[in-house]
Design a protein around this motif. Structure first.
Motif, mmCIF file in Angstrom:
data_model
loop_
_atom_site.group_PDB
_atom_site.id
_atom_site.type_symbol
_atom_site.label_atom_id
_atom_site.label_comp_id
_atom_site.label_asym_id
_atom_site.label_seq_id
_atom_site.Cartn_x
_atom_site.Cartn_y
_atom_site.Cartn_z
ATOM 1 N N MET A 75 0.876 -1.180 0.000
ATOM 2 C CA MET A 75 0.000 0.000 0.000
ATOM 3 C C MET A 75 0.907 1.222 0.000
ATOM 4 O O MET A 75 1.621 1.489 0.958
ATOM 5 C CB MET A 75 -0.871 0.023 1.250
ATOM 6 N N GLN A 76 0.851 1.939 -1.102
ATOM 7 C CA GLN A 76 1.678 3.126 -1.230
ATOM 8 C C GLN A 76 0.909 4.316 -0.661
ATOM 9 O O GLN A 76 -0.278 4.467 -0.951
ATOM 10 C CB GLN A 76 1.962 3.332 -2.728
ATOM 11 N N ASN A 77 1.564 5.121 0.143
ATOM 12 C CA ASN A 77 0.963 6.394 0.557
ATOM 13 C C ASN A 77 -0.443 6.207 1.150
ATOM 14 O O ASN A 77 -1.396 6.877 0.763
ATOM 15 C CB ASN A 77 0.907 7.348 -0.653
ATOM 16 N N SER A 78 -0.544 5.299 2.113
ATOM 17 C CA SER A 78 -1.807 5.089 2.825
ATOM 18 C C SER A 78 -1.602 5.516 4.283
ATOM 19 O O SER A 78 -0.478 5.498 4.783
ATOM 20 C CB SER A 78 -2.214 3.622 2.722
ATOM 21 N N TYR A 79 -2.693 5.895 4.949
ATOM 22 C CA TYR A 79 -2.577 6.459 6.301
ATOM 23 C C TYR A 79 -3.572 5.817 7.245
ATOM 24 O O TYR A 79 -4.477 5.100 6.825
ATOM 25 C CB TYR A 79 -2.816 7.979 6.256
ATOM 26 N N LEU A 80 -3.366 6.097 8.524
ATOM 27 C CA LEU A 80 -4.311 5.672 9.549
ATOM 28 C C LEU A 80 -4.954 6.926 10.141
ATOM 29 O O LEU A 80 -4.239 7.851 10.553
ATOM 30 C CB LEU A 80 -3.593 4.900 10.668
ATOM 31 N N ALA A 81 -6.287 6.948 10.160
ATOM 32 C CA ALA A 81 -6.997 8.051 10.799
ATOM 33 C C ALA A 81 -7.280 7.662 12.249
ATOM 34 O O ALA A 81 -7.814 6.585 12.512
ATOM 35 C CB ALA A 81 -8.306 8.318 10.058
ATOM 36 N N TYR A 96 -3.403 6.971 -2.091
ATOM 37 C CA TYR A 96 -3.698 7.917 -3.171
ATOM 38 C C TYR A 96 -2.384 8.310 -3.827
ATOM 39 O O TYR A 96 -1.303 8.035 -3.282
ATOM 40 C CB TYR A 96 -4.504 9.116 -2.674
ATOM 41 N N PRO A 97 -2.447 8.947 -5.013
ATOM 42 C CA PRO A 97 -1.208 9.186 -5.768
ATOM 43 C C PRO A 97 -0.171 9.933 -4.931
ATOM 44 O O PRO A 97 -0.516 10.799 -4.135
ATOM 45 C CB PRO A 97 -1.676 10.041 -6.947
ATOM 46 N N ASP A 98 1.103 9.560 -5.107
ATOM 47 C CA ASP A 98 2.166 10.257 -4.381
ATOM 48 C C ASP A 98 2.999 11.120 -5.326
ATOM 49 O O ASP A 98 3.978 11.733 -4.920
ATOM 50 C CB ASP A 98 3.029 9.247 -3.628
ATOM 51 N N LEU A 99 2.643 11.162 -6.609
ATOM 52 C CA LEU A 99 3.272 12.030 -7.613
ATOM 53 C C LEU A 99 2.291 12.183 -8.772
ATOM 54 O O LEU A 99 1.479 11.267 -8.990
ATOM 55 C CB LEU A 99 4.565 11.402 -8.150
ATOM 56 N N PRO A 141 -5.804 13.351 -0.665
ATOM 57 C CA PRO A 141 -6.642 12.168 -0.496
ATOM 58 C C PRO A 141 -7.907 12.246 -1.342
ATOM 59 O O PRO A 141 -8.595 13.267 -1.338
ATOM 60 C CB PRO A 141 -6.981 12.161 1.001
ATOM 61 N N ARG A 142 -8.182 11.186 -2.078
ATOM 62 C CA ARG A 142 -9.421 11.124 -2.854
ATOM 63 C C ARG A 142 -10.584 10.782 -1.934
ATOM 64 O O ARG A 142 -11.718 11.147 -2.175
ATOM 65 C CB ARG A 142 -9.305 10.072 -3.966
ATOM 66 N N VAL A 143 -10.276 10.025 -0.888
ATOM 67 C CA VAL A 143 -11.286 9.698 0.121
ATOM 68 C C VAL A 143 -10.723 10.173 1.457
ATOM 69 O O VAL A 143 -9.655 9.739 1.867
ATOM 70 C CB VAL A 143 -11.535 8.170 0.165
#
Ligand SMILES: [Zn+2]
Length: 719
Positions: A505-511, A557-560, A567-569
């Motif tokens: 998972m590229q460029n994913s985060y935890l809320a 979401y895209p990193d470049l 974030p798209r979502v």
């Protein structure tokens, strides 16, 4: 042992109950000491001869050194590749430097026995010369192309098969001769298990007879691979029995001591073992010697266990005649001692080319000798245990075991060290109540390959009030490494497998939920962090019930290009942690590879999350808490009449890539240690500083302030 520890620290234990159990345990400890010749030996030394030592090295120097280091036991080279005594076994080649009438092994062994030392004779069967090969081609290991194997490091020699007549017959004669002729307490075999897979005729025939299959080829997906791994271990256990019987036949009470048991669980067969983990290299973490102590004690319990460390350099280029920097040797050995090893130094070559290590080991051993009564541990008091699974490594990890298995364990291990949570390890083949009920919490760092029976045992542990923290693909494979459609632990974790694992998972985060950041201990220290980085992989799961949602997914979401990095979502309701409370149990499941990502990226947020999860799931005051700066490995122990807390100071510019050049003292450190119910501290000492600190005693705990810790400190509390 586990029952007594539980009783010892358990909130419901009465003082009388604790006393009764403690006297029971002392009796059994005495019984073990009587039966076990190795239990009395606290400090070990090893001199491995090189062929030209006879007549050139100074035996008196070594006898003096063994005395100055207060060694109780030594391991001395006797035979195998080269015989250092006048052997009569054919093809057991005597050292070319041994003149007629010389017996270098026998003379040194006998002088050590006169001084009261336990003596192990070291043998190494892994190579032979041309003459042996000509007479006994069946002794030689073959490669998968059907060629006999020349020695990789020495073209004069041949590699031997570990599972055929070289070991079962020829070396049996050798060990019988040594044990029959010399007053040794055992024979220690180095490189006794063969040197990788062997395709000789004996191995082909025996494997076919046992498994009904041909030997597996190099493919890791060969269906015979698992059968071969298990068969090889079984064959080595038979060899262990053959050598042990031959030794006891001529010298009752003496033992065969393998260097490396065939399968970690078979360490349980030994009355004593030495764990050969000589030094670190590359990115070996500074706590790794202690890790191997925990891993073996999980199987061996309170039986004596030595940690074999080298004073030499441990690099692929070998450099066996050189030595490590003193602080590196010392810190490595100290972490082993803090984790329950009895120290065993190993030196190759009786003639020294670099003497700088001598003072380092002498100083450490002299301290160990002075404080021996506080180092004769009877039980660790940790309440948290990491589960280690060799079958997960072998059958799920395969050639990627380091990243798929070890890196998960290392991530959790490091998070616990950073958080100063004292912990033990548990072997996944020993999940019965006697082995696990002393712990409030078991941590499963991607323990992917588990049988139905193992999953059931974990379920029963939870039913009895135990807690679990599990990550990633834990229980998604069976014991043979075959994927399951559903988690083996689905009922315990409360989630179902959704059929997909995201491997990158590229460029994913935890809320992190705003309310939970204010209130939930899982997010302590992350109050100001609405979003942190995610792990790299995740198992997609479906909840099988109601769960809180403190942590949810922000999808990749895209990193470049940079203009597109948004974030798209913004938020989802897909949880990235599943928290349950079930009776007295708490269960935490992270579907991501948070532990492995922590080891790769070392994000402090991930370390904090893992440590918080462990603290929340344990749900009780830990046996010891340590406040103050630095990176410290903290262990806590009980001896016959005392408790100890070890602090190994790993704070160092070279902590994560050695060797360490110097120590970096840290302090002050405040240590709070819970006492057993009804106990009082009679005396408190700092064993490294050699001082008596000011002690505060309240609420069944002692608190001391250590002004400064250089390399280590031991808080010793007499009860
Ligand atoms: Zn073979």
């Amino acid at each position: 042992m586990t029952l007594s520890r539980r009783q010892f620290l358990g909130a419901t234990a009465t003082a009388a109950g604790a006393v009764a159990l403690s006297s029971l345990r002392s009796e059994s400890a005495e019984a073990i000491a009587d039966a076990n010749p190795f239990d009395r030996a606290m400090r070990w030394g090893q001199l491995a001869f090189v062929e030209n030592d006879p007549g050139r090295y100074d035996p008196q120097f070594w006898l003096d050194y063994f005395a100055r280091t207060h060694c109780d036991a030594v391991t001395l080279s006797a035979g195998g590749v080269v015989a250092f005594y006048p052997t009569r076994v054919p093809f057991h080649r005597r050292s070319a430097w041994m003149k007629e009438g010389m017996d270098p092994f026998g003379e040194l062994a006998s002088a050590c026995r006169q001084r009261g030392l336990v003596v192990l004779a070291r043998v190494d069967p892994h190579a032979v010369y041309d003459d042996a090969r000509a007479a006994h081609p069946e002794w030689i290991a073959f490669d998968d192309k059907g060629q006999p194997r020349r020695h990789w490091a020495n073209p004069e020699m041949w590699v031997t098969c570990g599972l055929g007549p070289r070991n079962f017959e020829h070396m049996t004669e050798v060990v019988r001769e040594i044990a029959g002729r010399y007053d040794v307490q055992g024979i220690f075999a180095n490189r006794w298990a063969g040197s990788g897979p062997c395709y000789c005729e004996t191995c082909r025939r025996n494997f076919k007879a046992a498994a009904g299959k041909d030997l597996p080829g190099p493919s890791l997906d060969d269906p015979a691979r698992r059968d071969y791994i298990l068969w090889r271990r079984q064959r080595l256990r038979e060899l262990w029995d053959v050598w042990d019987a031959a030794i006891r036949d001529v010298r009752p009470g003496a033992r065969f001591i393998p260097n490396g048991p065939p399968g970690l669980d078979s360490a349980a067969r030994a009355d004593f073992l030495a764990v050969d983990h000589q030094a670190r290299r590359g990115l070996t973490p500074p706590w790794d010697f202690g890790r191997s102590a925990k891993q073996y004690r999980a199987v061996m319990g309170t039986k004596p266990l030595a940690g074999l460390f080298s004073v030499g350099v441990e690099e692929p280029y070998r450099w066996k005649d050189s030595v490590q920097a003193g602080p590196e040797i010392r810190l490595w050995a100290l972490d082993g001692i803090a984790n329950g090893f009895r120290p065993w130094f190993a030196k190759f070559s009786g003639v020294l080319y670099d003497r700088r290590w001598l003072a380092t080991v002498e100083d450490l051993y002299a301290w160990h000798y002075r404080n021996e009564r506080y180092l004769r541990n009877e039980a660790p008091l940790a309440r948290v245990a990491l589960v280690y699974s060799e079958q997960t490594r072998d059958f799920y990890g395969k050639d990627a075991a380091e990243s798929r298995v070890d890196d998960h364990l290392k991530g959790l291990y490091h998070a616990l060290v950073e958080a100063r949570v004292p912990f033990e390890m548990v072997n996944d083949l020993l999940l019965d109540a006697a082995h696990v009920d002393g712990f409030k919490l078991l941590v499963l760092p991607n323990v992917a390959a588990l049988s139905e029976a193992q999953c059931a045992a974990l379920g029963q542990y939870v039913d009895r009030g135990g807690s679990l923290v599990a990550t990633f693909e834990t229980s998604l494979y069976d014991e043979a490494g075959v994927p399951r459609k559903e988690f083996g632990l689905r009922d315990v974790l409360g989630v179902s497998f959704d059929g997909q694992v995201d491997r990158r998972m590229q460029n994913s985060y935890l809320a992190l939920d705003a309310e939970a950041r204010r209130t939930h201990p899982l997010l302590a220290g992350l109050e100001d962090a609405p979003r942190i980085i995610n792990s790299v992989q995740r198992v997609r799961v479906r909840p099988r019930g109601e769960f809180p949602s403190p942590i949810t997914l922000v999808p990749s979401y895209p990193d470049l290009p940079m203009e597109h990095v948004f974030p798209r979502v913004e938020a989802t309701d897909e949880r990235q942690v599943y928290l349950r409370e079930k009776g007295r149990s708490r269960i935490v499941y992270f579907p991501g590879d948070l532990d492995r990502t922590f080891w790769e990226v070392m994000s402090p947020d991930h370390g904090r999350l893992l440590a918080n999860a462990v603290r929340w799931a344990a749900g009780e005051e830990p046996p010891v808490t340590v406040a103050g700066p630095g990176l410290l490995d903290v262990t806590v122990w009980r001896q016959k009449d005392s408790l100890t807390v070890h602090l190994v100071n790993l704070t160092n510019a070279m902590a994560m890539k050695g060797p360490v050049r110097e120590f970096v003292p840290v302090g002050p450190m405040t240590v709070r240690l819970r006492l057993p119910a009804g106990a009082r501290a009679r005396r408190v000492q700092l064993l490294a500083a050699g001082t008596t600190p000011k002690v505060e005693e309240s609420d069944g705990a002692v608190t001391v302030v250590i002004p400064s810790v250089r390399d280590h400190e031991v808080v010793a509390v007499d009860l």
